[in-house]
Design an enzyme around this catalytic site. Structure first.
Site, PDB file in Angstrom:
ATOM      1  N   GLY A  69       0.823  -1.222   0.164  1.00  0.00           N
ATOM      2  CA  GLY A  69      -0.019   0.077   0.052  1.00  0.00           C
ATOM      3  C   GLY A  69       0.792   1.334   0.080  1.00  0.00           C
ATOM      4  N   THR A  70       1.927   1.317   0.808  1.00  0.00           N
ATOM      5  CA  THR A  70       2.873   2.306   0.601  1.00  0.00           C
ATOM      6  C   THR A  70       3.563   2.633  -0.811  1.00  0.00           C
ATOM      7  OG1 THR A  70       3.439   1.806   2.947  1.00  0.00           O
ATOM      8  CG2 THR A  70       5.195   3.283   1.456  1.00  0.00           C
ATOM      9  N   GLN A 177      -7.673   2.467   5.563  1.00  0.00           N
ATOM     10  CA  GLN A 177      -8.346   1.898   6.767  1.00  0.00           C
ATOM     11  C   GLN A 177     -10.037   1.826   6.536  1.00  0.00           C
ATOM     12  OE1 GLN A 177      -7.300   1.269   9.692  1.00  0.00           O
ATOM     13  NE2 GLN A 177      -5.002   1.779   9.218  1.00  0.00           N
ATOM     14  N   SER A 194      -4.488  -1.141   0.890  1.00  0.00           N
ATOM     15  CA  SER A 194      -3.314  -2.059   1.204  1.00  0.00           C
ATOM     16  C   SER A 194      -4.162  -3.370   1.604  1.00  0.00           C
ATOM     17  CB  SER A 194      -2.806  -1.558   2.384  1.00  0.00           C
ATOM     18  OG  SER A 194      -1.417  -2.246   2.558  1.00  0.00           O
ATOM     19  N   HIS A 196      -3.342  -6.090   3.738  1.00  0.00           N
ATOM     20  CA  HIS A 196      -3.258  -6.345   5.013  1.00  0.00           C
ATOM     21  C   HIS A 196      -4.027  -5.461   6.013  1.00  0.00           C
ATOM     22  CE1 HIS A 196      -0.238  -3.104   5.414  1.00  0.00           C
ATOM     23  NE2 HIS A 196      -0.275  -3.500   6.813  1.00  0.00           N
ATOM     24  N   CYS A 320       6.030   8.044  23.512  1.00  0.00           N
ATOM     25  CA  CYS A 320       6.696   7.211  24.182  1.00  0.00           C
ATOM     26  C   CYS A 320       6.963   5.937  23.406  1.00  0.00           C
ATOM     27  CB  CYS A 320       6.262   6.817  25.637  1.00  0.00           C
ATOM     28  SG  CYS A 320       6.280   8.438  26.437  1.00  0.00           S
TER      29      CYS A 320
END
Length: 460
Positions: A69-70, A177, A194, A196, A320
């Site tokens: 997809g990228t 998405q 994408s 996956h 984080c």
């Protein structure tokens, strides 16, 4: 063990597994060859393309399978920009796009192009008017995701597509998405996805380019996939991706209703069970399976590890959990709390019992992490001596600067100030967010010898 991170990668759909195994036996040959095995492979490839095109809502010859997809995003943006280079070199993106879009934008800017980022509101949505305002005569391409990958907010694609059409600008929609869960948005000129993300195998993306959109493939020429995706097709994975896309879209209506009810339960219950929590993203215009919330005074990486030990796989956009120790660009653009961020994205078939157990475990885990970090308990003192306080949090990472602020805010009278010295990038976002959540006044940021000085005035 409940897996609650389908926004990163969905479990392989049973239909995808069956199609993959069958295609490994039947689709191993070169589909470009004319002998029997090649013709059989070509039939499988053509059928997969037709199935995917039907699901997307385009012609088969408008759809290209890519290795990810990228790569579909990178190829779509570079090809559209090159095809319209005579119009100009201006690219428009939203500030909350997936990193693949933002990386393409950065590369375009490095090559001499110009980029405009459209801001979002606190829910993570752009406005159609704001998008229209940045379109120019030299705008070659606009990009807008269908729904956000971190907070689930759906974007007004149809409205933005209309203003782009009026301006003569093609619109690339990253639908990674939403493609397996929601109706395909209308008005797009280019669309990416994408496999996956919807339960297909990894390593398969799709790029659809409407006829009439000027497009110039970048890089060395190749005979495969109309020249838009170089290299030998991973035919078994493509067949599985197309089969699973058709399957999940057939299930989407019923599953969306069920998962939305489970997510509504999480959105409503988490703030009741856990103090000092901000649920982010649009509560209505959102993906049905995804919810994100941020917890004050919590180290996001530790929180995810503890939830994993308790049996729940979740994700985060918190600073984080980033190797760069910088806040999520999505949360930063929204202006919401980034520390202690948890993203829950439910796969199809998630049971109500799994959600109930998550809601049972979460308060204990958050409380344990807060206690370990020495987070304050209870409101600030009613009466405090006069004066101001300076908190030196230099060299300390999230959420320590905010914890130290919360500890001393009661040491100044109402109207008094606390100045927090911090060189952590997350403090620029999290200290104002803390003020909004605790009804204190964020005065502003001042320069300091190291880092920045963040000034907070006590109001209550």
């Amino acid at each position: 063990m409940p897996y609650f991170d389908t926004a990163s990668a969905a479990p392989l759909h049973p239909v995808a597994r069956q199609a993959l195994l069958a295609a490994l036996d039947e689709g191993w040959a070169d589909p470009a060859r004319l002998y029997r095995e090649g013709r059989r492979a070509r039939l499988l490839l053509d059928a997969a393309r037709e199935a995917a095109a039907e699901a997307v809502g385009c012609r088969p010859d408008e759809l290209t399978f890519t290795p990810s997809g990228t790569l579909a995003v990178h190829s779509g943006i570079s090809g559209a920009l090159a095809g319209r280079r005579r119009v100009g070199l201006h690219l428009v993106v939203s500030s909350v796009e997936h990193s693949s879009v933002l990386h393409s934008a950065a590369a375009h800017e490095a090559r001499g192009g110009s980029v405009s980022e459209v801001p979002v509101d606190r829910s993570g949505a752009v406005s159609t008017a704001a998008y229209a305002a940045v379109l120019r005569e030299d705008t070659a391409l606009a990009c807008l995701q269908s729904a956000n990958h971190e907070v689930g907010t759906e974007q007004p694609v149809a409205g933005v597509a209309e203003v782009c059409r009026a301006a003569g600008v093609p619109l690339l929609v990253d639908a990674a998405q939403s493609l397996g869960r929601e109706p395909v948005p209308e008005g797009w000129s280019l669309l990416t996805g994408s496999a996956h993300k919807w339960g297909g195998p990894s390593g398969v993306g799709l790029l659809a380019v409407r006829k009439g959109v000027r497009f110039a493939v970048q890089g060395p020429a190749d005979e495969r996939e109309s020249g838009r995706a170089a290299g030998f097709e991973n035919l078994p994975a493509i067949v599985a991706a197309a089969a699973s896309l058709r399957a999940v879209r057939a299930e989407a209506a019923d599953e969306s209703v069920r998962l939305r009810a489970l997510v509504d339960r999480i959105r409503a219950t988490v703030p009741e069970l856990v103090p000092d929590v901000e649920v982010v993203g649009d509560p209505v215009r959102r993906l049905p399976h995804l919810v994100t919330f941020s917890c004050l005074y919590v180290d996001g990486e530790t929180l995810l590890h503890e939830l994993d030990r308790a049996g729940f796989s979740v994700s985060s956009g918190s600073s984080c959990t980033s190797s760069t120790l910088t806040p999520s660009h999505v949360l930063r653009a929204m202006g919401v709390l980034s520390e202690g961020n948890v993203r829950v994205s439910l796969p199809n078939g998630t049971s109500g019992q799994d959600v109930d157990r998550f809601l049972e475990v979460l308060p204990r885990v958050v409380a344990e992490v807060r206690e370990r970090l020495g987070a304050p308990v209870g409101p600030p003192r009613e009466n405090a001596p006069a004066g101001t306080r300076v908190v030196d949090a230099l060299g300390k990472r999230c959420p320590i600067p905010v914890i130290e602020l919360a500890k001393v805010i009661g040491d100044v009278p109402v109207g008094g100030t606390v100045t927090v010295l911090s060189d952590d990038e997350a403090a620029r976002l999290d200290i104002p967010a803390w003020c909004a959540m605790r009804e204190q006044e964020y005065v502003g940021e001042e320069p300091a010898d190291r880092g920045s000085a963040y000034v907070v005035r006590r109001l209550s």
